[in-house]
Design a protein around this motif. Structure first.
Motif, PDB file in Angstrom:
ATOM      1  N   ALA A  69       0.844  -1.204   0.000  1.00 37.42           N
ATOM      2  CA  ALA A  69       0.000   0.000   0.000  1.00 37.42           C
ATOM      3  C   ALA A  69       0.879   1.253   0.000  1.00 37.42           C
ATOM      4  O   ALA A  69       1.738   1.400   0.868  1.00 37.42           O
ATOM      5  CB  ALA A  69      -0.918  -0.009   1.206  1.00 37.42           C
ATOM      6  N   PRO A  70       0.702   2.145  -0.966  1.00 36.91           N
ATOM      7  CA  PRO A  70       1.515   3.356  -1.049  1.00 36.91           C
ATOM      8  C   PRO A  70       0.993   4.454  -0.113  1.00 36.91           C
ATOM      9  O   PRO A  70      -0.073   4.323   0.478  1.00 36.91           O
ATOM     10  CB  PRO A  70       1.339   3.785  -2.507  1.00 36.91           C
ATOM     11  N   SER A  71       1.743   5.518  -0.014  1.00 35.31           N
ATOM     12  CA  SER A  71       1.261   6.722   0.651  1.00 35.31           C
ATOM     13  C   SER A  71       0.407   7.476  -0.365  1.00 35.31           C
ATOM     14  O   SER A  71       0.821   7.660  -1.511  1.00 35.31           O
ATOM     15  CB  SER A  71       2.421   7.603   1.096  1.00 35.31           C
ATOM     16  N   VAL A  72      -0.779   7.892   0.039  1.00 35.19           N
ATOM     17  CA  VAL A  72      -1.710   8.583  -0.856  1.00 35.19           C
ATOM     18  C   VAL A  72      -2.011   9.967  -0.291  1.00 35.19           C
ATOM     19  O   VAL A  72      -2.342  10.110   0.886  1.00 35.19           O
ATOM     20  CB  VAL A  72      -3.021   7.789  -1.034  1.00 35.19           C
ATOM     21  N   HIS A  73      -1.883  10.969  -1.141  1.00 34.35           N
ATOM     22  CA  HIS A  73      -2.217  12.348  -0.782  1.00 34.35           C
ATOM     23  C   HIS A  73      -3.391  12.785  -1.654  1.00 34.35           C
ATOM     24  O   HIS A  73      -3.386  12.560  -2.863  1.00 34.35           O
ATOM     25  CB  HIS A  73      -1.020  13.263  -1.032  1.00 34.35           C
ATOM     26  N   ILE A  74      -4.394  13.404  -1.032  1.00 30.56           N
ATOM     27  CA  ILE A  74      -5.573  13.871  -1.755  1.00 30.56           C
ATOM     28  C   ILE A  74      -5.748  15.358  -1.483  1.00 30.56           C
ATOM     29  O   ILE A  74      -5.542  15.820  -0.357  1.00 30.56           O
ATOM     30  CB  ILE A  74      -6.842  13.141  -1.298  1.00 30.56           C
ATOM     31  N   SER A  75      -6.151  16.085  -2.509  1.00 26.19           N
ATOM     32  CA  SER A  75      -6.491  17.495  -2.323  1.00 26.19           C
ATOM     33  C   SER A  75      -7.658  17.861  -3.241  1.00 26.19           C
ATOM     34  O   SER A  75      -7.981  17.136  -4.177  1.00 26.19           O
ATOM     35  CB  SER A  75      -5.289  18.402  -2.576  1.00 26.19           C
ATOM     36  N   THR A 123     -10.949  12.394   2.421  1.00 22.33           N
ATOM     37  CA  THR A 123      -9.963  11.435   2.902  1.00 22.33           C
ATOM     38  C   THR A 123      -9.755  10.303   1.893  1.00 22.33           C
ATOM     39  O   THR A 123     -10.575  10.093   1.001  1.00 22.33           O
ATOM     40  CB  THR A 123     -10.391  10.797   4.245  1.00 22.33           C
ATOM     41  N   ALA A 124      -8.656   9.574   2.103  1.00 22.53           N
ATOM     42  CA  ALA A 124      -8.400   8.333   1.368  1.00 22.53           C
ATOM     43  C   ALA A 124      -8.713   7.181   2.316  1.00 22.53           C
ATOM     44  O   ALA A 124      -8.319   7.202   3.479  1.00 22.53           O
ATOM     45  CB  ALA A 124      -6.950   8.264   0.915  1.00 22.53           C
ATOM     46  N   ASP A 125      -9.425   6.173   1.820  1.00 23.37           N
ATOM     47  CA  ASP A 125      -9.818   5.041   2.653  1.00 23.37           C
ATOM     48  C   ASP A 125      -9.504   3.753   1.906  1.00 23.37           C
ATOM     49  O   ASP A 125      -9.459   3.728   0.672  1.00 23.37           O
ATOM     50  CB  ASP A 125     -11.317   5.141   2.959  1.00 23.37           C
ATOM     51  N   ASN A 126      -9.332   2.686   2.648  1.00 25.36           N
ATOM     52  CA  ASN A 126      -9.114   1.350   2.072  1.00 25.36           C
ATOM     53  C   ASN A 126      -7.963   1.339   1.059  1.00 25.36           C
ATOM     54  O   ASN A 126      -8.103   0.787  -0.042  1.00 25.36           O
ATOM     55  CB  ASN A 126     -10.398   0.822   1.428  1.00 25.36           C
ATOM     56  N   ILE A 132     -11.625   7.389  -2.607  1.00 25.50           N
ATOM     57  CA  ILE A 132     -11.712   8.783  -2.188  1.00 25.50           C
ATOM     58  C   ILE A 132     -13.052   8.931  -1.477  1.00 25.50           C
ATOM     59  O   ILE A 132     -14.088   8.506  -1.996  1.00 25.50           O
ATOM     60  CB  ILE A 132     -11.653   9.744  -3.388  1.00 25.50           C
ATOM     61  N   VAL A 133     -13.035   9.527  -0.285  1.00 22.23           N
ATOM     62  CA  VAL A 133     -14.252   9.696   0.503  1.00 22.23           C
ATOM     63  C   VAL A 133     -14.458  11.185   0.768  1.00 22.23           C
ATOM     64  O   VAL A 133     -13.573  11.858   1.296  1.00 22.23           O
ATOM     65  CB  VAL A 133     -14.169   8.940   1.843  1.00 22.23           C
ATOM     66  N   PHE A 134     -15.631  11.676   0.385  1.00 18.11           N
ATOM     67  CA  PHE A 134     -16.024  13.058   0.672  1.00 18.11           C
ATOM     68  C   PHE A 134     -17.247  13.023   1.568  1.00 18.11           C
ATOM     69  O   PHE A 134     -18.203  12.310   1.293  1.00 18.11           O
ATOM     70  CB  PHE A 134     -16.344  13.814  -0.617  1.00 18.11           C
ATOM     71  N   ARG A 135     -17.202  13.822   2.642  1.00 17.67           N
ATOM     72  CA  ARG A 135     -18.335  13.905   3.565  1.00 17.67           C
ATOM     73  C   ARG A 135     -18.693  15.364   3.822  1.00 17.67           C
ATOM     74  O   ARG A 135     -17.814  16.221   3.875  1.00 17.67           O
ATOM     75  CB  ARG A 135     -17.994  13.255   4.900  1.00 17.67           C
TER      76      ARG A 135
END
Length: 116
Positions: free
Chosen positions: A50-56, A73-76, A84-87
């Motif tokens: 599993a890599p490091s994931v950055h989201i913006s 956020t990044a999940d799973n 990608i999870v947006f709330r």
């Protein structure tokens, strides 16, 4: 801190439309209370782990009549992909949302021996 013990490092990236709810009256634009959207992302090729994931956020179109409340956020996260999870919650109204992502991690190579 994630330490990479491999000389072959991969970087994958993308830009993903999560939703455009103002066009069809979707829940992010017309709803209230807790709301969530998930979008699966597959890497161009698998990482070794599993890599490091950055989201913006690359596009955020929101109504300003109420407070803007959002979480991205990044999940799973796995070697093959992530979600990608947006709330948002309460009376926040989001018309459109797009996210950009970057994944960095070790890749497989011929010198990665598996000894049983």
């Amino acid at each position: 801190m994630k330490k990479l013990d491999n000389h072959l490092i991969g970087i994958d990236q993308g830009d993903v439309v999560l939703f455009s709810d103002f066009e069809d009256g979707g829940a992010m634009w017309t709803g209230e209370g807790p709301r969530e959207r998930r979008k699966a992302v597959r890497f161009g090729e698998p990482f070794r782990a599993a890599p490091s994931v950055h989201i913006s956020i690359s596009l955020f179109d929101a109504d300003t009549d109420a407070a803007i409340r959002a979480e991205l956020t990044a999940d799973n996260v796995t070697a093959e992909g992530f979600e990608i999870v947006f709330r948002t919650w309460l009376d926040t109204r989001i018309a459109r949302m797009r996210a950009t992502w970057l994944a960095i991690g070790a890749l497989e190579h011929d010198d990665n021996w598996v000894i049983d």
